[in-house]
Design a protein around this motif. Sequence first.
Motif, short mmCIF file in Angstrom:
data_model
loop_
_atom_site.label_atom_id
_atom_site.label_comp_id
_atom_site.label_asym_id
_atom_site.label_seq_id
_atom_site.Cartn_x
_atom_site.Cartn_y
_atom_site.Cartn_z
N UNK A 152 32.78 17.36 12.28
CA UNK A 152 34.09 17.63 11.27
C UNK A 152 34.43 18.99 11.57
N UNK A 153 34.02 19.97 11.98
CA UNK A 153 34.64 21.03 12.49
C UNK A 153 35.12 20.84 13.71
N UNK A 154 34.65 20.12 14.60
CA UNK A 154 35.54 19.65 15.92
C UNK A 154 36.86 19.22 15.45
N UNK A 155 36.64 18.18 14.52
CA UNK A 155 38.23 17.64 14.51
C UNK A 155 39.14 18.65 13.73
N UNK A 158 40.06 20.87 16.77
CA UNK A 158 41.24 20.12 17.71
C UNK A 158 42.46 20.01 17.17
N UNK A 159 42.58 19.69 15.93
CA UNK A 159 43.94 19.50 15.24
C UNK A 159 44.64 21.00 15.28
N UNK A 160 43.88 22.34 14.97
CA UNK A 160 44.29 23.38 15.20
C UNK A 160 44.75 23.77 16.35
N UNK A 161 43.97 23.29 17.57
CA UNK A 161 44.40 23.49 19.02
C UNK A 161 45.60 22.86 19.20
N UNK A 162 45.84 21.53 18.74
CA UNK A 162 46.85 20.83 19.19
C UNK A 162 48.09 21.46 18.39
N UNK A 163 47.91 21.88 17.21
CA UNK A 163 49.05 22.56 16.61
C UNK A 163 49.48 24.05 17.13
N UNK A 164 48.46 24.58 17.55
CA UNK A 164 48.57 25.95 18.37
C UNK A 164 49.79 25.85 19.52
N UNK A 165 49.10 24.59 20.44
CA UNK A 165 49.77 24.48 21.61
C UNK A 165 51.34 24.06 21.34
N UNK A 166 51.43 22.91 20.42
CA UNK A 166 52.82 22.68 19.96
C UNK A 166 53.73 23.82 19.69
N UNK A 167 53.06 24.82 18.72
CA UNK A 167 53.89 25.95 18.20
C UNK A 167 54.32 26.85 19.49
N UNK A 168 53.36 27.38 20.37
CA UNK A 168 53.70 27.98 21.58
C UNK A 168 54.58 27.57 22.36
N UNK A 226 40.73 11.23 20.35
CA UNK A 226 39.79 12.32 20.32
C UNK A 226 39.47 12.59 18.81
N UNK A 227 40.49 12.61 17.92
CA UNK A 227 40.34 12.98 16.41
C UNK A 227 39.77 11.76 15.79
N UNK A 228 40.05 10.44 16.30
CA UNK A 228 39.37 9.44 15.58
C UNK A 228 37.75 9.65 15.94
N UNK A 229 37.61 9.85 17.16
CA UNK A 229 36.07 9.79 17.58
C UNK A 229 35.38 10.89 16.75
N UNK A 230 36.10 12.16 16.56
CA UNK A 230 35.40 13.06 15.74
C UNK A 230 35.24 13.00 14.42
#
Length: 272
Positions: A152-155, A158-168, A226-230
């Motif tokens: 759950x924490x990984x999900x 990963x969501x926050x990492x994706x969002x951070x990459x998009x924002x940068x 990745x998100x579905x697996x998590x």
Amino acid sequence: MTAAVWLTNVRATPATLQQWWVLSVRLIVPAIKSGDILNMVFAPIVFTASFYIPLNRIMSFAGTGFSSYAQFMAPIVMLQAASFTAISAAFRASTDAVSGLDRRFDAMPIHPLVPTAARMSGNIFRLLVAVTSALIATHVIGFRFRLDAWHTLGFIGLTLLIGLAFCIGADVIGTVSKSPEATTQLLVLPPLILGMLSTGLAPATQFPQWVQGFVRNQPVSQFAYGLRALAGDTRGNAGAVTWSLMTPPLLWIAGIVAVSVLLTIRLNQRRS
């Protein structure tokens, strides 16, 4: 005379951490007071309703291999929430550039990267609000975490990492843009196109055969895998969290961040 000479030689010492905090508050507090942050709350709800209501029966009949369509489509809601945050990030970066605020910062004793870091702090705050709203909205329609707390924490991570990459990446685009409005309109298209041509809303097998390769391998689909697996699923079709499954989305994130950070440093060095 000596005192006058001494006064003219005084240099302002930048308090980088304090400057970052002040500029971050400049972005966060007005967003709360003006109600602008509500956009981050309602956007994921709109995404969830827009995807789930018209597609639930169709995809349940066509089959996704999952226990429910909510479990299958939840990742695309997270990704759309992250994309919406990134579009907002590009608008603010472009506004700062066009309004001359960046030039004012250049003339002040501020580290060149402090304004960018402050904008990213505001973006992260908005991202946290958007992801929280997306989790609540998808929970209402039936999405559940089926694995342990670490997954759950990984999900969420990963969501926050994706969002951070998009924002940068969006911040870089906004910084070099000449029009905040045009930038916002332009950045709406990539998430829309890649979202529709991905496995976020339907399995790759339901696309025409000639486009299935692109659908499977493009970044939005890799993020969704990745998100579905998590998150897991009771039918066991979400995939196992292995390096072979998680490496592609992590490489996409690393690539976006690396290029965006490099461009950010070059842009700030050029201005300074």
